[in-house]
Motif scaffolding. Structure first.
Motif, PDB file in Angstrom:
ATOM      1  N   THR A   1       9.442  14.528   0.975  1.00  0.00           N
ATOM      2  CA  THR A   1      10.607  13.662   0.810  1.00  0.00           C
ATOM      3  C   THR A   1      10.823  13.419  -0.675  1.00  0.00           C
ATOM      4  OG1 THR A   1       9.272  11.644   0.927  1.00  0.00           O
ATOM      5  CG2 THR A   1      10.159  12.474   3.008  1.00  0.00           C
ATOM      6  N   GLN A   2      11.993  12.988  -1.028  1.00  0.00           N
ATOM      7  CA  GLN A   2      12.318  12.706  -2.428  1.00  0.00           C
ATOM      8  C   GLN A   2      11.992  11.268  -2.806  1.00  0.00           C
ATOM      9  OE1 GLN A   2      13.762  15.151  -4.674  1.00  0.00           O
ATOM     10  NE2 GLN A   2      12.965  16.413  -3.033  1.00  0.00           N
ATOM     11  N   TYR A   3      11.333  10.529  -1.915  1.00  0.00           N
ATOM     12  CA  TYR A   3      10.970   9.148  -2.182  1.00  0.00           C
ATOM     13  C   TYR A   3       9.541   8.882  -1.709  1.00  0.00           C
ATOM     14  CZ  TYR A   3      12.084   8.874   2.752  1.00  0.00           C
ATOM     15  OH  TYR A   3      12.123   9.121   4.099  1.00  0.00           O
ATOM     16  N   MET A   4       8.894   7.891  -2.331  1.00  0.00           N
ATOM     17  CA  MET A   4       7.570   7.456  -1.907  1.00  0.00           C
ATOM     18  C   MET A   4       7.740   6.399  -0.812  1.00  0.00           C
ATOM     19  SD  MET A   4       5.752   6.972  -5.632  1.00  0.00           S
ATOM     20  CE  MET A   4       7.057   5.903  -6.237  1.00  0.00           C
ATOM     21  N   SER A   5       6.753   6.295   0.050  1.00  0.00           N
ATOM     22  CA  SER A   5       6.774   5.277   1.099  1.00  0.00           C
ATOM     23  C   SER A   5       5.673   4.262   0.842  1.00  0.00           C
ATOM     24  CB  SER A   5       6.552   5.916   2.482  1.00  0.00           C
ATOM     25  OG  SER A   5       7.595   6.774   2.797  1.00  0.00           O
ATOM     26  N   PHE A   6       6.047   2.986   0.931  1.00  0.00           N
ATOM     27  CA  PHE A   6       5.087   1.889   0.809  1.00  0.00           C
ATOM     28  C   PHE A   6       5.131   1.095   2.098  1.00  0.00           C
ATOM     29  CE2 PHE A   6       5.864   2.918  -3.598  1.00  0.00           C
ATOM     30  CZ  PHE A   6       4.628   2.722  -4.207  1.00  0.00           C
ATOM     31  N   GLU A   7       3.963   0.629   2.546  1.00  0.00           N
ATOM     32  CA  GLU A   7       3.887  -0.128   3.788  1.00  0.00           C
ATOM     33  C   GLU A   7       3.081  -1.407   3.597  1.00  0.00           C
ATOM     34  OE1 GLU A   7       1.953   2.589   6.457  1.00  0.00           O
ATOM     35  OE2 GLU A   7       0.052   2.476   5.396  1.00  0.00           O
ATOM     36  N   GLY A   8       3.185  -2.286   4.578  1.00  0.00           N
ATOM     37  CA  GLY A   8       2.427  -3.532   4.534  1.00  0.00           C
ATOM     38  C   GLY A   8       2.814  -4.415   3.363  1.00  0.00           C
ATOM     39  N   CYS A   9       4.078  -4.404   3.011  1.00  0.00           N
ATOM     40  CA  CYS A   9       4.522  -5.123   1.811  1.00  0.00           C
ATOM     41  C   CYS A   9       4.640  -6.629   2.033  1.00  0.00           C
ATOM     42  CB  CYS A   9       5.880  -4.586   1.355  1.00  0.00           C
ATOM     43  SG  CYS A   9       5.806  -2.853   0.852  1.00  0.00           S
ATOM     44  N   VAL A  10       4.159  -7.355   1.031  1.00  0.00           N
ATOM     45  CA  VAL A  10       4.279  -8.815   0.988  1.00  0.00           C
ATOM     46  C   VAL A  10       5.139  -9.120  -0.232  1.00  0.00           C
ATOM     47  CG1 VAL A  10       3.015 -10.982   0.693  1.00  0.00           C
ATOM     48  CG2 VAL A  10       2.016  -9.119   2.060  1.00  0.00           C
ATOM     49  N   PHE A  11       6.290  -9.729   0.007  1.00  0.00           N
ATOM     50  CA  PHE A  11       7.275  -9.960  -1.045  1.00  0.00           C
ATOM     51  C   PHE A  11       6.997 -11.263  -1.787  1.00  0.00           C
ATOM     52  CE2 PHE A  11       9.019  -6.943   1.848  1.00  0.00           C
ATOM     53  CZ  PHE A  11       9.598  -6.012   1.006  1.00  0.00           C
TER      54      PHE A  11
ATOM     55  N   ASP B   1       0.863  -1.181   0.000  1.00  0.00           N
ATOM     56  CA  ASP B   1       0.000   0.000   0.000  1.00  0.00           C
ATOM     57  C   ASP B   1       0.896   1.226   0.000  1.00  0.00           C
ATOM     58  OD1 ASP B   1      -2.362  -1.480   0.233  1.00  0.00           O
ATOM     59  OD2 ASP B   1      -2.330  -1.401   2.419  1.00  0.00           O
ATOM     60  N   LEU B   2       0.543   2.217  -0.819  1.00  0.00           N
ATOM     61  CA  LEU B   2       1.267   3.481  -0.781  1.00  0.00           C
ATOM     62  C   LEU B   2       0.905   4.185   0.515  1.00  0.00           C
ATOM     63  CD1 LEU B   2       3.089   5.539  -2.287  1.00  0.00           C
ATOM     64  CD2 LEU B   2       1.001   6.540  -3.199  1.00  0.00           C
ATOM     65  N   ALA B   3       1.906   4.589   1.277  1.00  0.00           N
ATOM     66  CA  ALA B   3       1.690   5.304   2.542  1.00  0.00           C
ATOM     67  C   ALA B   3       1.775   6.804   2.283  1.00  0.00           C
ATOM     68  CB  ALA B   3       2.744   4.880   3.561  1.00  0.00           C
ATOM     69  N   PHE B   4       1.307   7.584   3.232  1.00  0.00           N
ATOM     70  CA  PHE B   4       1.398   9.032   3.090  1.00  0.00           C
ATOM     71  C   PHE B   4       2.847   9.462   3.186  1.00  0.00           C
ATOM     72  CE2 PHE B   4       1.664  13.284   4.917  1.00  0.00           C
ATOM     73  CZ  PHE B   4       1.035  13.998   3.909  1.00  0.00           C
ATOM     74  N   SER B   5       3.280  10.270   2.258  1.00  0.00           N
ATOM     75  CA  SER B   5       4.588  10.906   2.327  1.00  0.00           C
ATOM     76  C   SER B   5       4.476  12.287   1.715  1.00  0.00           C
ATOM     77  CB  SER B   5       5.682  10.099   1.629  1.00  0.00           C
ATOM     78  OG  SER B   5       5.243   9.314   0.593  1.00  0.00           O
ATOM     79  N   SER B   6       5.211  13.208   2.293  1.00  0.00           N
ATOM     80  CA  SER B   6       5.194  14.586   1.805  1.00  0.00           C
ATOM     81  C   SER B   6       6.522  15.251   2.148  1.00  0.00           C
ATOM     82  CB  SER B   6       4.043  15.358   2.449  1.00  0.00           C
ATOM     83  OG  SER B   6       3.977  16.671   1.943  1.00  0.00           O
TER      84      SER B   6
END
Length: 130
Positions: free
Chosen positions: A119-129, A112-117
């Motif tokens: 920063t020069q990168y996006m944050s993703f959380e709850g990742c299943v590899f 899921d894309l997490a909130f980020s503001s």
């Protein structure tokens, strides 16, 4: 009576198709998504509604730890590229998979894309590899 059977059959079909749609994550191009993030002023707020349970892929740039001790996977589109995103795992089992990745390795994950503001990168959380 026949009308009720048709309604029931249609409801079952709709429910089955919705369940299938929810279980199949949408693959997104990390570079294109980053372009939208950049265009939005380095904020994910406008992107969050369409980026739940998405399949992303890329190259591992580095693994670091947050202040709370959780592992963070730093990723790009190719080796030596700009950091586009940071990923965190869904649970301990997924964190072990994250930690096993090496710099330069290709990966795929449903996140899921997490909130980020700001920063020069996006944050993703709850990742299943994968």
């Amino acid at each position: 009576m026949r009308f009720k059977r048709i309604i029931v059959a249609a409801s079952v079909t709709l429910a089955a198709s919705m369940a299938t749609a929810e279980s199949a994550p949408k693959a997104v191009d990390l570079v294109k998504l980053y372009g939208r993030f950049e265009k939005a002023g380095y904020t994910s707020l406008e992107l969050m509604e369409t980026t739940k349970q998405v399949l992303i892929s890329g190259i591992v740039l580095d693994i670091s730890q947050s202040l709370s001790g959780d592992s963070i996977l730093k990723v790009g589109s190719h080796a030596g590229s700009q950091e586009l995103a940071r990923l965190t795992a869904d649970d301990d089992a997924q964190e072990n998979k994250l930690k096993a990745l090496q710099a330069g390795a290709k990966f795929k994950a449903v996140c899921d894309l997490a909130f980020s503001s700001g920063t020069q990168y996006m944050s993703f959380e709850g990742c299943v590899f994968k």
